[in-house]
Structure formats: structure tokens, C-alpha cells
Design a protein around this motif. Structure first.
Motif, PDB file in Angstrom:
ATOM      1  N   GLY A   1      15.182  28.587  -6.512  1.00  0.00           N
ATOM      2  CA  GLY A   1      13.844  28.095  -6.295  1.00  0.00           C
ATOM      3  C   GLY A   1      12.809  29.161  -6.569  1.00  0.00           C
ATOM      4  O   GLY A   1      13.118  30.326  -6.846  1.00  0.00           O
ATOM      5  N   ILE A   2      11.548  28.738  -6.501  1.00  0.00           N
ATOM      6  CA  ILE A   2      10.434  29.651  -6.776  1.00  0.00           C
ATOM      7  C   ILE A   2      10.408  30.785  -5.763  1.00  0.00           C
ATOM      8  O   ILE A   2      10.208  31.962  -6.111  1.00  0.00           O
ATOM      9  N   ILE A   3      10.624  30.462  -4.502  1.00  0.00           N
ATOM     10  CA  ILE A   3      10.599  31.493  -3.449  1.00  0.00           C
ATOM     11  C   ILE A   3      11.761  32.465  -3.628  1.00  0.00           C
ATOM     12  O   ILE A   3      11.620  33.694  -3.394  1.00  0.00           O
ATOM     13  N   GLU A   4      12.913  31.963  -4.073  1.00  0.00           N
ATOM     14  CA  GLU A   4      14.055  32.854  -4.278  1.00  0.00           C
ATOM     15  C   GLU A   4      13.772  33.841  -5.413  1.00  0.00           C
ATOM     16  O   GLU A   4      14.127  35.027  -5.329  1.00  0.00           O
ATOM     17  N   ARG A   5      13.134  33.340  -6.464  1.00  0.00           N
ATOM     18  CA  ARG A   5      12.750  34.238  -7.561  1.00  0.00           C
ATOM     19  C   ARG A   5      11.773  35.300  -7.066  1.00  0.00           C
ATOM     20  O   ARG A   5      11.877  36.489  -7.400  1.00  0.00           O
ATOM     21  N   PHE A   6      10.821  34.862  -6.265  1.00  0.00           N
ATOM     22  CA  PHE A   6       9.848  35.815  -5.719  1.00  0.00           C
ATOM     23  C   PHE A   6      10.532  36.820  -4.800  1.00  0.00           C
ATOM     24  O   PHE A   6      10.225  38.019  -4.835  1.00  0.00           O
ATOM     25  N   TYR A   7      11.475  36.326  -3.976  1.00  0.00           N
ATOM     26  CA  TYR A   7      12.221  37.208  -3.071  1.00  0.00           C
ATOM     27  C   TYR A   7      12.988  38.262  -3.867  1.00  0.00           C
ATOM     28  O   TYR A   7      12.964  39.461  -3.538  1.00  0.00           O
ATOM     29  N   THR A   8      13.663  37.825  -4.925  1.00  0.00           N
ATOM     30  CA  THR A   8      14.428  38.767  -5.753  1.00  0.00           C
ATOM     31  C   THR A   8      13.507  39.808  -6.362  1.00  0.00           C
ATOM     32  O   THR A   8      13.817  41.012  -6.388  1.00  0.00           O
ATOM     33  N   LYS A   9      12.375  39.349  -6.819  1.00  0.00           N
ATOM     34  CA  LYS A   9      11.407  40.263  -7.426  1.00  0.00           C
ATOM     35  C   LYS A   9      10.915  41.295  -6.405  1.00  0.00           C
ATOM     36  O   LYS A   9      10.834  42.494  -6.686  1.00  0.00           O
ATOM     37  N   MET A  10      10.610  40.811  -5.205  1.00  0.00           N
ATOM     38  CA  MET A  10      10.102  41.716  -4.180  1.00  0.00           C
ATOM     39  C   MET A  10      11.205  42.637  -3.682  1.00  0.00           C
ATOM     40  O   MET A  10      10.932  43.815  -3.354  1.00  0.00           O
TER      41      MET A  10
ATOM     42  N   GLU B   1      13.649  43.817  -5.466  1.00  0.00           N
ATOM     43  CA  GLU B   1      13.778  44.853  -6.487  1.00  0.00           C
ATOM     44  C   GLU B   1      12.607  45.829  -6.398  1.00  0.00           C
ATOM     45  O   GLU B   1      12.784  47.041  -6.542  1.00  0.00           O
ATOM     46  N   GLN B   2      11.429  45.290  -6.116  1.00  0.00           N
ATOM     47  CA  GLN B   2      10.235  46.144  -6.048  1.00  0.00           C
ATOM     48  C   GLN B   2      10.332  47.108  -4.872  1.00  0.00           C
ATOM     49  O   GLN B   2      10.031  48.306  -5.001  1.00  0.00           O
ATOM     50  N   THR B   3      10.763  46.591  -3.717  1.00  0.00           N
ATOM     51  CA  THR B   3      10.835  47.448  -2.537  1.00  0.00           C
ATOM     52  C   THR B   3      11.945  48.476  -2.681  1.00  0.00           C
ATOM     53  O   THR B   3      11.801  49.627  -2.246  1.00  0.00           O
ATOM     54  N   GLN B   4      13.068  48.102  -3.280  1.00  0.00           N
ATOM     55  CA  GLN B   4      14.153  49.066  -3.503  1.00  0.00           C
ATOM     56  C   GLN B   4      13.713  50.164  -4.445  1.00  0.00           C
ATOM     57  O   GLN B   4      14.009  51.342  -4.268  1.00  0.00           O
ATOM     58  N   LEU B   5      12.959  49.756  -5.467  1.00  0.00           N
ATOM     59  CA  LEU B   5      12.455  50.742  -6.417  1.00  0.00           C
ATOM     60  C   LEU B   5      11.475  51.696  -5.738  1.00  0.00           C
ATOM     61  O   LEU B   5      11.537  52.919  -5.908  1.00  0.00           O
ATOM     62  N   ASN B   6      10.599  51.129  -4.899  1.00  0.00           N
ATOM     63  CA  ASN B   6       9.613  51.966  -4.219  1.00  0.00           C
ATOM     64  C   ASN B   6      10.282  52.911  -3.234  1.00  0.00           C
ATOM     65  O   ASN B   6       9.821  54.023  -2.989  1.00  0.00           O
ATOM     66  N   THR B   7      11.386  52.458  -2.622  1.00  0.00           N
ATOM     67  CA  THR B   7      12.116  53.315  -1.675  1.00  0.00           C
ATOM     68  C   THR B   7      12.835  54.433  -2.405  1.00  0.00           C
ATOM     69  O   THR B   7      12.931  55.561  -1.929  1.00  0.00           O
ATOM     70  N   ALA B   8      13.354  54.140  -3.583  1.00  0.00           N
ATOM     71  CA  ALA B   8      14.142  55.130  -4.331  1.00  0.00           C
ATOM     72  C   ALA B   8      13.263  56.175  -5.006  1.00  0.00           C
ATOM     73  O   ALA B   8      13.683  57.309  -5.217  1.00  0.00           O
ATOM     74  N   LEU B   9      12.064  55.869  -5.331  1.00  0.00           N
ATOM     75  CA  LEU B   9      11.208  56.791  -6.092  1.00  0.00           C
ATOM     76  C   LEU B   9      10.940  58.114  -5.365  1.00  0.00           C
ATOM     77  O   LEU B   9      11.013  59.189  -5.970  1.00  0.00           O
ATOM     78  N   PRO B  10      10.614  58.120  -4.049  1.00  0.00           N
ATOM     79  CA  PRO B  10      10.406  59.434  -3.393  1.00  0.00           C
ATOM     80  C   PRO B  10      11.647  60.320  -3.432  1.00  0.00           C
ATOM     81  O   PRO B  10      11.543  61.529  -3.639  1.00  0.00           O
TER      82      PRO B  10
ATOM     83  N   TRP C   1       7.628  45.157   4.190  1.00  0.00           N
ATOM     84  CA  TRP C   1       8.392  44.038   3.602  1.00  0.00           C
ATOM     85  C   TRP C   1       9.439  43.550   4.591  1.00  0.00           C
ATOM     86  O   TRP C   1       9.544  42.354   4.868  1.00  0.00           O
ATOM     87  N   GLN C   2      10.195  44.476   5.145  1.00  0.00           N
ATOM     88  CA  GLN C   2      11.258  44.081   6.064  1.00  0.00           C
ATOM     89  C   GLN C   2      10.709  43.661   7.424  1.00  0.00           C
ATOM     90  O   GLN C   2      11.223  42.729   8.048  1.00  0.00           O
ATOM     91  N   ASP C   3       9.673  44.317   7.861  1.00  0.00           N
ATOM     92  CA  ASP C   3       9.185  44.081   9.214  1.00  0.00           C
ATOM     93  C   ASP C   3       8.237  42.876   9.315  1.00  0.00           C
ATOM     94  O   ASP C   3       8.180  42.213  10.357  1.00  0.00           O
ATOM     95  N   TYR C   4       7.486  42.612   8.241  1.00  0.00           N
ATOM     96  CA  TYR C   4       6.437  41.593   8.374  1.00  0.00           C
ATOM     97  C   TYR C   4       6.583  40.455   7.351  1.00  0.00           C
ATOM     98  O   TYR C   4       6.655  39.275   7.731  1.00  0.00           O
TER      99      TYR C   4
END
Length: 866
Positions: free
Chosen positions: A830-839, A841-850, A785-788
Motif C-alpha cells: 500500500g501507499i503507507i507501506e511504501r512511505f514507511y519503507t522510504k522513511m 531507509e531514510q532514518t537508517q541512512l541518517n543514523t549511519a552517516l555520523p 521517527w521511532q518515538d513519535y
């Protein structure tokens, strides 16, 4: 095209206006006209279009409905920002039109129904008249600046899009127009028809004069010298008898000279020798003179005097026929005191009666003559005279007492008398016969003229009935040519008629009109020209009458007006007046049924304007009318506009800035459109097949939002890329059936691309799979997410932020990427900002789970150790 498009281009004011019935223009022809006008008149500041979207007024066939929807799709497409119209109309002369502007600067949509559907116009002509009056109001009315100001106030609203997830252009207007009007045109038509009726009645009956036909006949006989005496009435015989027969002398002169010559010969007789030579000489003279009046069937057998008499009949006949025509023409000359077709017919009847009497008298005279005298009869008398003279010569008398000379002279004189009598008998008989032939020709000519005059009378009488019928029809017809109310009375017609044709000027005016009509036919002064067959065409005569009267009175009659407010006040009581005004105001509501409470559409009082224009004076009736509007109907004073015209109260309402999607009844047109498109045998609904026209009715909001939430992130992640050759957006789709990938193509215009995805659910699902794959990749490898992905997302945001304002996707940038807040405006997500916020949150959640999982294992382990 000229019969279907009404346009008005004025180089001085730089405005152009045209209207179209849209059901005819599914092929985009109205766009060709609009852009051709822009190309032909580059200096035109405003091109205004009036588009009729009610195919039910013209038959309501499925093809009409489909064409209407197709035309609206094309209109909406080219009215949206970022589109360009391209067309090559003539490859030989390279006439290419390229235009980034909408087809019209102001687009009025008009239907048969008002906004609330409580009033409908069911006649094509009426709707056309309403539009025509609106166009006239825009261009030539004294209220034109006010109407223009009203329209200019809508500008800021017109350029905004609605709030629907799929933004829609709102650059449309509609209007309603009604009037309380004094029908100048209708009253002018009635008045002109009455003048026409009075004119042809003047032709038929004159101005009340009805002279005795016998008086007209006597005037004719005296004026043209048909008789020396009205008691004897032998003018025709006298004129024939006066025919020159020899050496510039007529019959009487010649016979007198002949008798004198014979008398001299007889008087000179002195002795037997003289007497002997006298009889030989007289017999020769008798025969020579009688031969001049001898009857015969041919010129070779007929006497020369009779031949000349017969020949003179032709000239006399022509002269007498001309006399009849001249007097008839005089009676049909408008300036004649006895002018009228009726008088002319009565005179012809009297003349025919007179000619019949002549015929009877001549036939009696011919019958009494008992035939012509022959040479044989006369020779017998001459032989008897010779014997008598011989007997006298043979008598014995003493020389001193002889009277033979005087007795021979007496016998010679008797022979001259017999010869003269025979000659005169033959001449008089021929005279009567030729006069009878003249009478027969004149009878036939008179009968012909009478028949022609009867035909003309019937024709003119038909015209009179036609004009009276026109008057009655115009008076009695329930005028439904305009929304509102037409007000007039018989008194208005009388005032107009008496103003144009005052009683004291009636005869002079109708004479002048008749002369104008006659001038157009090539005749100087008489209706007799219409007796000829080639001038008795009803339509031609009607045209000449109509055009002449219209030239003299048409424009003047239109200038005679009455106060329509006074007439309205007289017609209705105070209570009825308020009710009727309320009805007329409802008829003036915008002629387009639109749903003003539709979701994602903001109704605003600033989008609607109204004006009521009338001549505001201090007269009591006008004050009552003003009070009824402001107090009983609550019309604000600022909506009342003063005018100088007292023959009309004009009510105009305009509504602006709405998307096509909120027009009621659009769904039915859409169904016909797609039904026509699916049928392979139907003609194409769009000429330009290179463009993908967006549907007017957007898909359901959840569907649209879901597509946008898929489409724009795919653009940002480069899952959809632009082909640099075709400029199309492309992405890879997997064909489940064939097990291979293929390239799907989308329009580079985002709005059209989204429409294609709506129309093709499989393509939308394939695009969703691509995005889901990217999201799954991020979930598996949060660092991606951050790199690409995030750099691509930010690069896309930068690209959208820097789109030039002429880019086709420029209008949608804020909806896609949003905007930062300012002191004046709040931030927009905007639509992209909503998508960015969603992603995020998703990446933070995925990072925190391990980490959470490891912590849980340690706690569990400690418990187990304990």
C-alpha cells in the motif's frame, strides 16, 4: 417526467426498468426518480437503468453536453461504495429518502455509436426503439431468462474497481441489439389500412352492383305510393285532393252531395210557386258553396276549403320529405342490396329530374287555368239565368200544353253546372298551386340531400385516398426503426389481408364493420347519419373507422406471421447472406464507444456476452442460416439460443464492468461542463451542492500518485485532523500574501478530498509543505521517527484495517495500507507501506552517516600522525 421516463414496475417479478436521456438531467433528476422508485417499491429486486449519453441526438448544445457530464458525475458518485443518497421530497408529510445503494442495480450506458465506432444510430426514434426492444427483452421475451443469466455472470466483474491509482467504479454495462425481423406491426398497419380503404370504397361503390337509377326511382314511387299509376303520375294532386274538408269528406264527395241536393230541389219543383222559391234557394246555395273556394290572400278572405287545402300541404310535404329520407336511408344501409353512396346519388339525380318534370306540368296546368273564377263573374251568369226563367214565366201557354216547369228546371240545372264548374276550377287551380309548392320544397330538400351526399362522398373519397396513401407510404418507406433488417414482401400483405378478409366473407365483414361504426355514432343501420353537419367531421369519422377496424382485426393481424429466415434466405444468395449477416452482427455490437486498451483497465472475454435467438428447425432454409452463422461467421453454438418466434432473429451483445473514464468523447463533455461552471450567469449543474462530486476523468497518474503519497502520510501523521463538529478534514495553511495561517477543509471521503487537492494546487502545495516539514524533522532528529511518527503511522494503519465495510473509505483500505499475502492471494503493497519503507531507509541512512564520518576522521588522523 412521464414523457421523459419510461418505467415498468411489476410486483410479481420484482423488476423495475427505466430509461433517461441524460442531457436533460444535469440537476440529478434521474437520481430522484431512481431513488423514489426504490422508496416506493421496496420489494423490487432489481432496478435497471438505461441512460442515453449522446446529446448530439437532441441538439448537442453546450448546456446539453454540460448536463450530460454532470449527470455522469453524480451517477458515478452514488454508484461508488460508501456513499449515501439523502433527500426530503415533502416536508409536510416528512417524505425522506435515505439510500446507501447505487441508484440502479444494473446501469446501462447507451450512445449512438458502437464500441468500435463503425456503426451509428442517427435518429432519436431508432435509438429509443432499440432500448425499448431491449427492455421488452428483459421483461416479456422468452429469452429473458437467458439475458438475465448473461447479466448475472457479470456480477463479480461489476463490483471490482479498475487499477488506476485513483480507483474508479466499474459497475456499468452497455449493450447492442439488432434483429432480422418480420415487421408484424408494419404489415398489420398496411393490412388494416387496406381494410379501411376497402371499407370506404364499399361505402362509395357498393359491391359492384350498379342498378339503373330509373329502376330505383320506380321502386321508390311504388314503395311509397306517390302515384296510383306510373303512367299518369298524378299522385301528388290526388293526395292533396283527398284532403278532408268537411264532416270527414273530401272535395269530390262534398261536391257530389251538393249536386245531388240541388238536383233533388230542382226535381221537386212542380208549379210557379215552387219555381219562384227554387231560384231564391239556389242562388243562396250557389253563393254559400262558391265562397268555400273563393280566392283570397288571407284566411279571412279565402274560402275555407282552400284554407284547409293549403294547410294540408304542410303535412303532405313533411310526409313526402320523410319518404325521400327513408328511401335514401335505405340505400345507405349496408345490408341493402343496392347499398352505396354512388347509387344514392344517382337515385337523387333521377328524383330531381322527376320533380322538375312535375314542376313543368303543374306550371303548364296553372297557366292554362287562366286565373281563378270570381263571384262577380258567377253572379252575372246567375242574373242571366233569372231573366231567362222570368221570360219563361211570362210566356202564355195553355195549361195542358205548358212546358214551363221543365224549361225552368233545365235552366236551373245549367246554373248549378256553371257554379260547380267555377267551384271546381278554383279548387283545381289551388290544388295545382299547392302541389307546385310541395314540389318546390321537395326539390329544395332533394338538392340539400344531394349536396350533403356530395360532401359525404368527397369526405369518404378523401379517406379512401388517405388510406391508400398510408399503404403506399408504409410499403415504400425505408424502414429504419431498428438496427438490423426488416424483411417482408407484397405477398405477406396479401396473405394477411386474405386471411382477415376472405373474398367469400367480404360483404358480410364490411357490413359488420359499418354497423359497428354506426353503433358508436348512435345510429342503428344507415350512413345517412353522416349527412348531418355535426356528424361529418373527417377526423371523427376517421377515428371511428380506425378504432372499429382495429378492434375487429388489429390483434388478429399481428398474429399472422411468416418465417423471417425463409424470407431472408430468399432475398440473399449464399455469399450475400454471409456478408449481410456480418453487417447485422456489427450493428449489434455494444452501443458505447469505449477504449478497451486504456491503461489500468483490464479487458476480459468474460466481460462480453452475445446471443442470437431464432426458431431453429430442420427446414432447409433454417439449416442454411444456422450453417452460415457457425461456419462462415464463426459464431459458437452456445451463443445460438432457440426461440418459438419465427418472425424474428434477435442478436444481443452486452459488455460489462468498465469505468466511465474510458468512454470516448468524454473529454469534450468535460470541457463544456467546466466552461458552464466557470460562467457565473449559468444555472447550477448540480442540485445537491452539499456534495463534492468527483471528476470522472482522473488526473494524470504521476500527479495522482504524488498527491496520494502526500495526502495519506499527512493523515497518518495527524497533519490533517478531523473536526469532530463538522466531520471535515482540516489542516493549517500559511497564506504567503497575508502572512497568516488559515484552516483548509477537505471532504472526509478520501476520494473527494483528493479531487479537491487536484482542483486546488495551492492547497496541495501547502499540504506537501507540511509533510516535507515532518520529514525534515525526522531527518534532523531520527529518534523522532521511532518515538513519535512511527507510532502514529502504525495507529493509522490499525484504524484503516478496522474500518467497517459500510464506511465511505472502506473500498480504499487495501490501496492505502496494503495487505498480507495468503495462500490464495499475493501480498499487496500500500501507499503507507511504501512511505514507511522510504522513511525507514531514510532514518537508517541518517543514523549511519555520523558513524561513517567519525571513522573517516580517525583514518585521516592516523595518516597525518604517520
Amino acid at each position: 417526467m412521464t414523457t421523459q421516463v419510461r418505467s415498468n414496475c411489476r410486483s410479481r417479478t420484482k423488476y423495475c426498468c427505466c430509461w433517461f436521456p441524460l442531457w436533460r438531467y444535469g440537476y440529478g433528476t434521474f437520481l430522484d426518480v431512481a431513488y423514489s422508485l426504490r422508496h416506493a417499491y421496496p420489494d423490487v429486486k432489481q432496478l435497471i437503468g438505461y441512460l442515453v449519453i449522446s446529446p448530439e441526438l437532441y441538439g448537442n448544445t453546450p448546456n446539453m453536453c454540460a448536463n450530460t457530464y454532470a449527470a455522469l458525475m453524480e451517477l458515478d458518485y452514488y454508484s461508488s461504495p460508501g456513499t449515501q443518497f439523502n433527500a426530503c421530497y415533502d416536508q409536510r408529510y416528512i417524505t425522506i429518502v435515505q439510500e446507501n445503494r447505487p441508484p440502479f442495480d444494473y446501469t446501462y450506458l447507451v450512445s449512438k455509436y458502437t464500441e468500435q465506432g463503425n456503426y451509428a444510430i442517427d435518429k432519436q426514434r431508432k435509438l429509443c426503439n432499440v432500448i425499448a426492444n431491449k427492455i421488452a427483452l428483459d421483461f416479456s421475451s422468452e429469452l429473458a431468462p437467458v439475458v438475465k443469466g448473461m447479466r448475472d455472470n457479470f456480477t463479480q466483474h461489476l463490483i471490482q474497481e479498475d487499477d488506476h491509482p485513483r480507483p474508479n467504479s466499474q459497475g456499468y454495462l452497455t449493450f447492442g441489439l439488432a434483429a432480422i425481423y418480420f415487421p408484424r406491426d408494419r404489415i398489420s398497419q398496411i393490412t388494416v389500412a387496406r381494410i379501411n380503404s376497402k371499407l370506404v370504397n364499399f361505402w362509395l361503390q357498393g359491391e359492384g352492383q350498379s342498378p339503373d337509377p330509373m329502376k330505383l326511382l320506380e321502386q321508390f314511387l311504388i314503395e311509397f305510393r306517390w302515384h296510383n299509376s306510373l303512367e299518369r303520375k298524378d299522385g301528388l294532386l290526388s293526395r292533396l285532393e283527398a284532403t278532408v274538408l268537411e264532416i270527414e269528406k273530401n272535395f269530390s264527395s262534398l261536391m257530389n252531395a251538393w249536386k245531388t241536393k240541388q238536383e233533388n230541389s230542382i226535381t221537386d219543383c212542380r208549379n210557379r210557386d215552387d219555381r219562384s222559391s227554387l231560384m231564391r234557394q239556389l242562388q243562396k246555395e250557389f253563393k254559400e258553396q262558391f265562397y268555400k273556394t273563393k280566392f283570397g290572400d288571407t284566411e279571412s278572405t279565402r274560402g275555407i276549403w282552400l284554407t284547409k287545402l293549403i294547410k294540408s300541404r304542410t303535412n303532405l310535404t313533411l310526409q313526402l320529405r320523410q319518404d325521400i329520407d327513408n328511401y335514401l336511408s335505405a340505400l345507405l344501409t349496408p345490408s341493402n342490396q343496392y347499398f352505396s353512396i354512388a347509387n344514392a346519388r344517382n337515385w337523387l339525380d333521377a328524383l330531381q329530374t322527376e320533380l322538375n318534370a312535375y314542376q313543368y306540368d303543374l306550371e303548364e296546368k296553372i297557366r292554362a287555368a287562366d286565373g281563378a273564377r270570381s263571384l262577380e263573374e258567377l253572379e252575372k251568369k246567375w242574373t242571366q239565368s233569372n231573366r231567362t226563367i222570368q221570360d219563361i214565366e211570362e210566356e202564355f201557354n195553355l195549361p195542358l200544353f205548358s212546358n214551363k216547369n221543365s224549361r225552368v228546371q233545365d235552366e236551373a240545372r245549367r246554373a248549378v253546372k256553371d257554379t260547380e264548374t267555377a267551384i271546381k276550377h278554383n279548387f283545381d287551380l289551388t290544388l295545382a298551386q299547392e302541389a307546385l309548392e310541395v314540389i318546390k320544397v321537395l326539390q329544395q330538400h332533394t338538392q340539400t340531400r344531394a349536396s350533403q351526399l356530395t360532401s359525404l362522398c368527397r369526405l369518404v373519397n378523401d379517406l379512401k385516398n388517405y388510406y391508400e396513401k398510408i399503404q403506399a407510404t408504409l410499403k415504400q418507406s425505408d424502414s429504419d426503426e431498428m438496427s438490423g433488417e426488416e424483411i417482408f414482401s407484397d405477398e405477406d400483405i396479401d396473405i394477411c389481408y386474405n386471411t382477415l378478409l376472405p373474398p367469400n366473407e367480404y360483404r358480410a365483414q364490411v357490413v359488420q364493420i359499418t354497423q359497428k361504426i354506426l353503433e358508436s355514432t348512435g345510429s342503428e343501420e344507415s350512413l345517412a347519419i353522416f349527412l348531418e353537419q355535426n356528424h361529418t367531421n373527417t377526423e371523427q369519422l376517421k377515428y371511428e373507422i380506425d378504432s372499429s377496424v382495429d378492434r375487429l382485426f388489429g390483434s388478429r393481424s399481428a398474429d399472422i406471421v411468416q418465417s423471417v429466415i425463409k424470407r431472408f434466405t430468399q432475398k440473399y444468395s449464399s455469399t450475400e447472406r454471409a456478408i449481410r449477416l456480418g453487417q447485422i452482427l456489427r450493428e449489434a455490437q455494444p452501443l458505447l464507444p469505449i477504449n478497451l486498451t486504456a491503461p489500468y483497465f483490464h479487458n476480459n472475454s468474460a466481460k462480453k456476452s452475445q446471443l442470437i435467438g431464432f426458431k431453429d428447425t430442420d427446414e432447409p432454409e433454417v439449416r442454411q442460416f444456422h450453417t452460415g452463422l457457425t461456419e462462415k461467421l464463426a459464431i459458437p453454438d452456445n451463443e445460438l439460443k432457440p426461440t418459438q418466434a419465427e418472425d424474428k432473429v434477435l442478436i444481443v451483445t452486452e459488455y460489462a464492468a468498465f469505468p466511465l473514464r474510458i468512454i470516448d468523447g468524454l473529454q469534450q463533455l468535460r470541457e463544456h461542463y467546466y466552461l458552464q461552471r466557470r460562467h457565473p450567469g449559468n444555472a447550477p449543474l448540480h442540485n445537491d451542492r452539499s456534495e463534492s462530486f468527483t471528476d470522472i476523468i482522473p488526473p494524470p497518474v504521476p500527479v495522482m500518485q504524488d498527491l496520494q503519497d502526500t495526502f495519506y502520510p499527512c493523515l497518518a501523521f495527524d497533519l490533517i485532523q478531523q473536526n469532530q463538529t463538522t466531520k471535515q478534514l482540516e489542516f493549517q495553511c500559511f497564506d504567503q500574501l497575508r502572512g497568516v495561517y488559515h484552516t483548509a477543509s477537505l471532504n472526509p471521503a478520501w476520494k473527494q478530498a483528493l479531487q479537491a487537492l487536484v482542483n486546488n494546487p495551492n492547497m496541495a502545495a501547502a499540504l506537501r509543505e507540511l509533510l516535507d516539514g515532518a520529514i525534515a524533522d525526522i531527518k534532523r532528529q531520527p529518534a523522532r521517527w521511532q518515538d513519535y511518527y512511527l507510532p502514529k503511522l502504525r495507529q493509522f494503519v490499525t484504524q484503516v484495517d478496522t474500518l467497517p465495510d459500510n464506511h465511505i473509505n472502506y473500498p480504499y483500505r487495501l490501496r492505502v495500507v496494503g495487505s498480507r499475502g495468503t495462500d490464495a492471494n499475493s501480498a499487496q503493497q500500500g501507499i503507507i507501506e511504501r512511505f514507511y519503507t522510504k522513511m525507514q531507509e531514510q532514518t537508517q541512512l541518517n543514523t549511519a552517516l555520523p558513524a561513517i564520518a567519525n571513522a573517516q576522521e580517525l583514518i585521516t588522523g592516523e595518516v597525518e600522525v604517520i
